[in-house]
Each structure stands twice: as C-alpha cells, then as structure tokens.
Design a protein around this motif. Sequence first.
Motif, PDB file in Angstrom:
ATOM      1  N   MET A   1      -1.950   4.313   3.346  1.00 28.15           N
ATOM      2  CA  MET A   1      -1.923   5.736   3.003  1.00 28.15           C
ATOM      3  C   MET A   1      -0.800   5.948   1.998  1.00 28.15           C
ATOM      4  O   MET A   1       0.355   5.631   2.277  1.00 28.15           O
ATOM      5  CB  MET A   1      -1.666   6.595   4.244  1.00 28.15           C
ATOM      6  CG  MET A   1      -2.778   6.560   5.267  1.00 28.15           C
ATOM      7  SD  MET A   1      -4.321   7.302   4.709  1.00 28.15           S
ATOM      8  CE  MET A   1      -3.889   9.018   4.653  1.00 28.15           C
ATOM      9  N   ASP A   2      -1.144   6.465   0.833  1.00 30.19           N
ATOM     10  CA  ASP A   2      -0.189   6.670  -0.255  1.00 30.19           C
ATOM     11  C   ASP A   2       0.009   8.166  -0.451  1.00 30.19           C
ATOM     12  O   ASP A   2      -0.757   8.813  -1.169  1.00 30.19           O
ATOM     13  CB  ASP A   2      -0.721   6.001  -1.525  1.00 30.19           C
ATOM     14  CG  ASP A   2       0.182   6.203  -2.727  1.00 30.19           C
ATOM     15  OD1 ASP A   2       1.341   6.647  -2.549  1.00 30.19           O
ATOM     16  OD2 ASP A   2      -0.276   5.918  -3.842  1.00 30.19           O
ATOM     17  N   ASP A   3       1.043   8.719   0.186  1.00 33.17           N
ATOM     18  CA  ASP A   3       1.335  10.148   0.065  1.00 33.17           C
ATOM     19  C   ASP A   3       2.028  10.483  -1.244  1.00 33.17           C
ATOM     20  O   ASP A   3       2.173  11.647  -1.595  1.00 33.17           O
ATOM     21  CB  ASP A   3       2.200  10.611   1.245  1.00 33.17           C
ATOM     22  CG  ASP A   3       1.468  10.483   2.567  1.00 33.17           C
ATOM     23  OD1 ASP A   3       0.238  10.659   2.588  1.00 33.17           O
ATOM     24  OD2 ASP A   3       2.125  10.188   3.586  1.00 33.17           O
ATOM     25  N   THR A   4       2.477   9.472  -1.983  1.00 30.76           N
ATOM     26  CA  THR A   4       3.195   9.699  -3.237  1.00 30.76           C
ATOM     27  C   THR A   4       2.268   9.651  -4.456  1.00 30.76           C
ATOM     28  O   THR A   4       2.730   9.859  -5.573  1.00 30.76           O
ATOM     29  CB  THR A   4       4.303   8.641  -3.427  1.00 30.76           C
ATOM     30  OG1 THR A   4       3.683   7.349  -3.529  1.00 30.76           O
ATOM     31  CG2 THR A   4       5.284   8.661  -2.270  1.00 30.76           C
ATOM     32  N   PHE A   5       0.998   9.346  -4.255  1.00 35.41           N
ATOM     33  CA  PHE A   5       0.019   9.228  -5.343  1.00 35.41           C
ATOM     34  C   PHE A   5       0.497   8.233  -6.403  1.00 35.41           C
ATOM     35  O   PHE A   5       0.406   8.469  -7.593  1.00 35.41           O
ATOM     36  CB  PHE A   5      -0.276  10.594  -5.974  1.00 35.41           C
ATOM     37  CG  PHE A   5      -1.099  11.487  -5.090  1.00 35.41           C
ATOM     38  CD1 PHE A   5      -2.460  11.578  -5.267  1.00 35.41           C
ATOM     39  CD2 PHE A   5      -0.516  12.205  -4.059  1.00 35.41           C
ATOM     40  CE1 PHE A   5      -3.229  12.372  -4.438  1.00 35.41           C
ATOM     41  CE2 PHE A   5      -1.273  13.006  -3.228  1.00 35.41           C
ATOM     42  CZ  PHE A   5      -2.639  13.096  -3.416  1.00 35.41           C
ATOM     43  N   THR A   6       1.012   7.093  -5.939  1.00 34.54           N
ATOM     44  CA  THR A   6       1.576   6.080  -6.819  1.00 34.54           C
ATOM     45  C   THR A   6       0.590   4.981  -7.161  1.00 34.54           C
ATOM     46  O   THR A   6       0.535   4.510  -8.287  1.00 34.54           O
ATOM     47  CB  THR A   6       2.819   5.454  -6.153  1.00 34.54           C
ATOM     48  OG1 THR A   6       3.751   6.498  -5.871  1.00 34.54           O
ATOM     49  CG2 THR A   6       3.467   4.408  -7.037  1.00 34.54           C
ATOM     50  N   PHE A   7      -0.209   4.550  -6.180  1.00 30.42           N
ATOM     51  CA  PHE A   7      -1.025   3.348  -6.341  1.00 30.42           C
ATOM     52  C   PHE A   7      -2.471   3.674  -6.705  1.00 30.42           C
ATOM     53  O   PHE A   7      -3.105   4.516  -6.084  1.00 30.42           O
ATOM     54  CB  PHE A   7      -0.994   2.499  -5.074  1.00 30.42           C
ATOM     55  CG  PHE A   7       0.398   2.045  -4.710  1.00 30.42           C
ATOM     56  CD1 PHE A   7       1.129   1.242  -5.566  1.00 30.42           C
ATOM     57  CD2 PHE A   7       0.981   2.440  -3.526  1.00 30.42           C
ATOM     58  CE1 PHE A   7       2.407   0.835  -5.251  1.00 30.42           C
ATOM     59  CE2 PHE A   7       2.252   2.036  -3.191  1.00 30.42           C
ATOM     60  CZ  PHE A   7       2.979   1.240  -4.053  1.00 30.42           C
ATOM     61  N   GLU A   8      -2.949   2.972  -7.727  1.00 29.91           N
ATOM     62  CA  GLU A   8      -4.346   3.099  -8.162  1.00 29.91           C
ATOM     63  C   GLU A   8      -5.274   2.224  -7.336  1.00 29.91           C
ATOM     64  O   GLU A   8      -6.394   2.604  -7.033  1.00 29.91           O
ATOM     65  CB  GLU A   8      -4.478   2.675  -9.639  1.00 29.91           C
ATOM     66  CG  GLU A   8      -4.102   3.737 -10.613  1.00 29.91           C
ATOM     67  CD  GLU A   8      -5.049   4.910 -10.573  1.00 29.91           C
ATOM     68  OE1 GLU A   8      -6.284   4.725 -10.574  1.00 29.91           O
ATOM     69  OE2 GLU A   8      -4.542   6.042 -10.520  1.00 29.91           O
ATOM     70  N   SER A   9      -4.809   1.009  -7.006  1.00 25.66           N
ATOM     71  CA  SER A   9      -5.688   0.049  -6.339  1.00 25.66           C
ATOM     72  C   SER A   9      -4.861  -1.008  -5.619  1.00 25.66           C
ATOM     73  O   SER A   9      -3.644  -1.061  -5.748  1.00 25.66           O
ATOM     74  CB  SER A   9      -6.609  -0.631  -7.355  1.00 25.66           C
ATOM     75  OG  SER A   9      -5.846  -1.380  -8.281  1.00 25.66           O
TER      76      SER A   9
END
Length: 190
Positions: free
Chosen positions: A74-82
């Motif tokens: 879960m990426d709450d920072t919207f950092t990772f694309e894939s």
Amino acid sequence: MKKTTYTFPSILLAGLMVTSCNVKYDMVTFNAAGIMPASTTPAPKIEIDTNVTAGMMGGDVKSNKPYDIQAYYMDDTFTFESAEFTKVTVTYPDGTVDPGVSALKLPMRVQHRVHESSNSMAGGAVVVTQSRIIHAEFPGTITRDEGFTLLIEGGFTKEDGTVIPFKVREKFDISREKRTESWVDFVSGC
C-alpha cells in the motif's frame, strides 16, 4: 397466484433435516513464524491463500492445494508506479524447492492501481481516502502441507524511473484445523 401454506409437520421435518447436517473442516493456515525485522526500505507484505471452499448444508470447508502466494504494498505517498518481482522461491525444511515456482514467468512487472477506502465519521460524514496498491499473485506455488521459507526479490519503480530494490525472506509455519460442527453452528458463526 397460488398461496402456499406450510403445516407444522412439514416445518418440523425441514428444521430437523437442516439441523442434522454437519460441516466438516479440513483447513490449513500458514502463519509467519517469529517477527520480521524492521525493513529500512519498502517491502511487500505477504499472505498465503489456501483456496478455501465451503459446501452448502452439510458440506465441507477445506483448503485446496496448490496454494497461492500474494504480495502487496500500500503506497499512501503515491510514489511507486510498479513493482518487478525477479525471484520467488519456496524452500521446505528438507532443502527441497517447491516445483510450483518453476511455472512462474519471472520477472513479473505489476502496475499500481488506485485503491479507495471509505470511513464513516461522527455526524454522518463519509471520508474517502485514496492510495496506490501494488498487488501480485503467484498461483500454485505451494504444493505441500508443511512449513517453508519464502524468498521474494525485486524492486519498486518510482515515477522518475528510480528503482528501490526489496528482499523478503520469511519463514511460515503451518497449522491444521480438522473438526466437525453442526450446520446450525456453522451458520450462526457467519
């Protein structure tokens, strides 16, 4: 329209039939053994899906091999694309590597998707939050009913192309549940 009426004997018979049915459990559960050390880099969480099925009115509730590995972040920072998964191994205590992992097509790249969750607040307000989730499934990778050590390697790719490597090494123990209960008890526990 024809009206159907039920007599006391038919209701009693139906009730006796349903309450006399039994549900048989034959399930396995894999639990992480010990506490994973804190990671200094992001790493996916692991769950083992034992493909549980349930019969109706006196059927069986059971796990069905082969079992699946699920990895998610879960990426709450919207950092990772894939995320790219480059290695997956399931090793049993006797040193055998499960042959189910050889069927995987690695490396496997998984794109993120947006995940929304809603929470009700006091006063009737509903708060919707969004995050990114990266979810990968490795089907049919566990073929034995025994503990194992799981190794997963790969990396998360940021929006700018930077790759953050991860490595998960986790030991799993197994527990088995074999019991029988009445259908009424089964339904009341739902």
